[in-house]
Motif scaffolding. Structure first.
Motif, mmCIF file in Angstrom:
data_model
loop_
_atom_site.group_PDB
_atom_site.id
_atom_site.type_symbol
_atom_site.label_atom_id
_atom_site.label_comp_id
_atom_site.label_asym_id
_atom_site.label_seq_id
_atom_site.Cartn_x
_atom_site.Cartn_y
_atom_site.Cartn_z
ATOM 1 N N THR A 76 -88.613 -8.448 108.768
ATOM 2 C CA THR A 76 -87.152 -8.518 108.760
ATOM 3 C C THR A 76 -86.651 -9.723 107.977
ATOM 4 N N ALA A 77 -87.314 -10.862 108.158
ATOM 5 C CA ALA A 77 -86.904 -12.085 107.473
ATOM 6 C C ALA A 77 -87.652 -12.301 106.160
ATOM 7 N N ALA A 78 -88.465 -11.340 105.753
ATOM 8 C CA ALA A 78 -89.229 -11.436 104.500
ATOM 9 C C ALA A 78 -90.063 -12.714 104.438
ATOM 10 N N ILE A 79 -90.746 -13.008 105.540
ATOM 11 C CA ILE A 79 -91.623 -14.176 105.603
ATOM 12 C C ILE A 79 -93.056 -13.729 105.334
ATOM 13 N N ARG A 80 -93.673 -14.332 104.331
ATOM 14 C CA ARG A 80 -95.050 -13.993 103.969
ATOM 15 C C ARG A 80 -96.035 -14.860 104.746
ATOM 16 N N LEU A 81 -97.297 -14.457 104.744
ATOM 17 C CA LEU A 81 -98.322 -15.232 105.434
ATOM 18 C C LEU A 81 -98.448 -16.618 104.814
ATOM 19 N N PHE A 85 -97.968 -21.318 106.218
ATOM 20 C CA PHE A 85 -98.900 -22.440 106.114
ATOM 21 C C PHE A 85 -98.610 -23.363 104.931
ATOM 22 N N VAL A 86 -97.913 -22.886 103.928
ATOM 23 C CA VAL A 86 -97.556 -23.721 102.779
ATOM 24 C C VAL A 86 -96.074 -24.069 102.901
ATOM 25 N N PRO A 87 -95.738 -25.337 103.118
ATOM 26 C CA PRO A 87 -94.342 -25.705 103.382
ATOM 27 C C PRO A 87 -93.415 -25.490 102.184
ATOM 28 N N PHE A 88 -92.209 -25.042 102.492
ATOM 29 C CA PHE A 88 -91.071 -25.036 101.570
ATOM 30 C C PHE A 88 -91.250 -24.110 100.363
ATOM 31 N N VAL A 89 -92.050 -23.058 100.492
ATOM 32 C CA VAL A 89 -92.181 -22.097 99.393
ATOM 33 C C VAL A 89 -91.501 -20.774 99.719
ATOM 34 N N GLY A 90 -91.067 -20.599 100.955
ATOM 35 C CA GLY A 90 -90.428 -19.343 101.338
ATOM 36 C C GLY A 90 -88.971 -19.297 100.926
ATOM 37 N N THR A 91 -88.394 -18.120 100.998
ATOM 38 C CA THR A 91 -86.982 -17.939 100.654
ATOM 39 C C THR A 91 -86.089 -17.896 101.886
ATOM 40 N N TYR A 92 -86.682 -17.719 103.056
ATOM 41 C CA TYR A 92 -85.906 -17.640 104.294
ATOM 42 C C TYR A 92 -85.798 -19.032 104.916
ATOM 43 N N ARG A 93 -84.614 -19.623 104.891
ATOM 44 C CA ARG A 93 -84.383 -20.945 105.462
ATOM 45 C C ARG A 93 -85.544 -21.886 105.114
ATOM 46 N N PRO A 94 -85.759 -22.143 103.827
ATOM 47 C CA PRO A 94 -86.988 -22.813 103.370
ATOM 48 C C PRO A 94 -87.279 -24.154 104.032
ATOM 49 N N LEU A 95 -86.251 -24.980 104.247
ATOM 50 C CA LEU A 95 -86.502 -26.282 104.856
ATOM 51 C C LEU A 95 -87.028 -26.138 106.279
ATOM 52 N N TRP A 96 -86.343 -25.342 107.078
ATOM 53 C CA TRP A 96 -86.680 -25.219 108.492
ATOM 54 C C TRP A 96 -87.945 -24.392 108.685
ATOM 55 N N LEU A 97 -88.147 -23.388 107.851
ATOM 56 C CA LEU A 97 -89.404 -22.646 107.899
ATOM 57 C C LEU A 97 -90.557 -23.532 107.441
ATOM 58 N N GLY A 98 -90.293 -24.407 106.468
ATOM 59 C CA GLY A 98 -91.314 -25.331 105.990
ATOM 60 C C GLY A 98 -91.775 -26.287 107.072
ATOM 61 N N LEU A 99 -90.864 -26.701 107.947
ATOM 62 C CA LEU A 99 -91.259 -27.560 109.067
ATOM 63 C C LEU A 99 -92.206 -26.818 110.004
ATOM 64 N N ARG A 215 -75.585 -21.631 106.256
ATOM 65 C CA ARG A 215 -75.844 -23.014 105.860
ATOM 66 C C ARG A 215 -77.333 -23.350 105.874
ATOM 67 N N ALA A 216 -78.110 -22.633 106.681
ATOM 68 C CA ALA A 216 -79.536 -22.927 106.785
ATOM 69 C C ALA A 216 -80.350 -22.349 105.629
ATOM 70 N N GLY A 217 -79.717 -21.497 104.814
ATOM 71 C CA GLY A 217 -80.428 -20.942 103.672
ATOM 72 C C GLY A 217 -80.951 -19.545 103.882
ATOM 73 N N THR A 218 -80.298 -18.774 104.774
ATOM 74 C CA THR A 218 -80.704 -17.387 104.962
ATOM 75 C C THR A 218 -80.336 -16.579 103.731
ATOM 76 N N PRO A 219 -81.290 -15.852 103.122
ATOM 77 C CA PRO A 219 -80.987 -15.083 101.911
ATOM 78 C C PRO A 219 -79.929 -14.020 102.166
ATOM 79 N N VAL A 220 -79.059 -13.841 101.195
ATOM 80 C CA VAL A 220 -78.031 -12.801 101.280
ATOM 81 C C VAL A 220 -78.647 -11.487 100.832
ATOM 82 N N PRO A 221 -78.554 -10.426 101.657
ATOM 83 C CA PRO A 221 -79.148 -9.139 101.262
ATOM 84 C C PRO A 221 -78.555 -8.630 99.958
#
Length: 235
Positions: A76-81, A85-99, A215-221
């Motif tokens: 749903t959030a398009a989060i890859r494996l 494990f690799v910080p700040f490379v995702g498109t879904y709320r990259p900063l917070w997912l990176g943490l 504001r958190a960086g959720t991608p716009v569909p």
């Protein structure tokens, strides 16, 4: 039961619940680690604290694995494996997912070095193990910034309880460490209070306010493609 398994949102609920329980377990393991480290006397035998600490740590690792698997499989959030494990490379709320990725890496690092502890210099193992204390604040920020529940009353109460537990143990350690200079202990207490005030202020003005998702960086569909045949028929 069949209807529950067929629910398309099941994985979303699994990812949320495992993430919340994992935060609770990390809070418990952090508190137990603080209570059992150093030369501060505790009212219970050390082996009890250490055994409980190891058991809860193992449960936290298992819950983390389930949390990552549910998020990645759900899609749903398009989060890859790799994003887990690799910080700040995702498109879904990259900063917070990176943490969250940093927290996962720290857990893996602690687990792997603990498995080969007898083959490592004690100073190296201890240095790596001390990084585990960064897990709790990083995980809390990840939960607040990435999760779907920070604006809910129950999650706010849970976050406050977790913060109170860790803070209480830290303050107890400071007051019990009578061998340390008073000025150093006071400075530690002030730093703890400032950090908590900063996190609380940010959470109240950020994740707990409406519009945080954008504001958190959720991608716009992306807009749905227009069917030229339908347009021509409709015209």
């Amino acid at each position: 039961m069949g209807a529950l398994l067929a629910d398309p949102g099941l994985l979303w609920y699994v990812s949320r619940s495992t993430g919340v329980v994992c935060l609770m377990l990390l809070t418990a393991t952090t508190a137990l680690g603080l209570a059992s480290s150093g030369r501060v006397r505790t009212p219970w035998p050390g082996f009890v604290t250490q055994s409980l600490h190891r058991t809860l740590s193992l449960l936290a690792v298992l819950l983390l694995a389930g949390h990552i698997a549910a998020v990645v499989i759900d899609g749903t959030a398009a989060i890859r494996l790799v994003d887990a494990f690799v910080p700040f490379v995702g498109t879904y709320r990259p900063l917070w997912l990176g943490l969250g990725a940093i927290a996962a890496d720290l857990i893996l690092l602690v687990v792997v070095t603990s498995l080969v502890r007898t083959r490592l210099p004690h100073a190296l193992w201890r240095g790596v193990h001390l990084t585990a204390y960064a897990l709790w604040p990083v995980s809390m920020l990840h939960a607040l910034g990435t999760g779907s529940d920070p604006g809910r009353v129950w999650f706010t109460a849970l976050a406050l309880v977790c913060a109170a537990v860790v803070t209480g143990v830290l303050l107890w350690r400071l007051t019990a460490a009578t061998a340390r200079p008073v000025a150093l202990r006071v400075a530690g207490a002030v730093m703890i209070a400032a950090a908590l005030a900063g996190i609380a202020g940010w959470a109240e003005s950020g994740p707990m306010r409406p519009g945080w998702s954008d504001r958190a960086g959720t991608p716009v569909p992306a807009p749905a493609p227009v069917d030229p045949v339908a347009v021509e028929v409709g015209g």
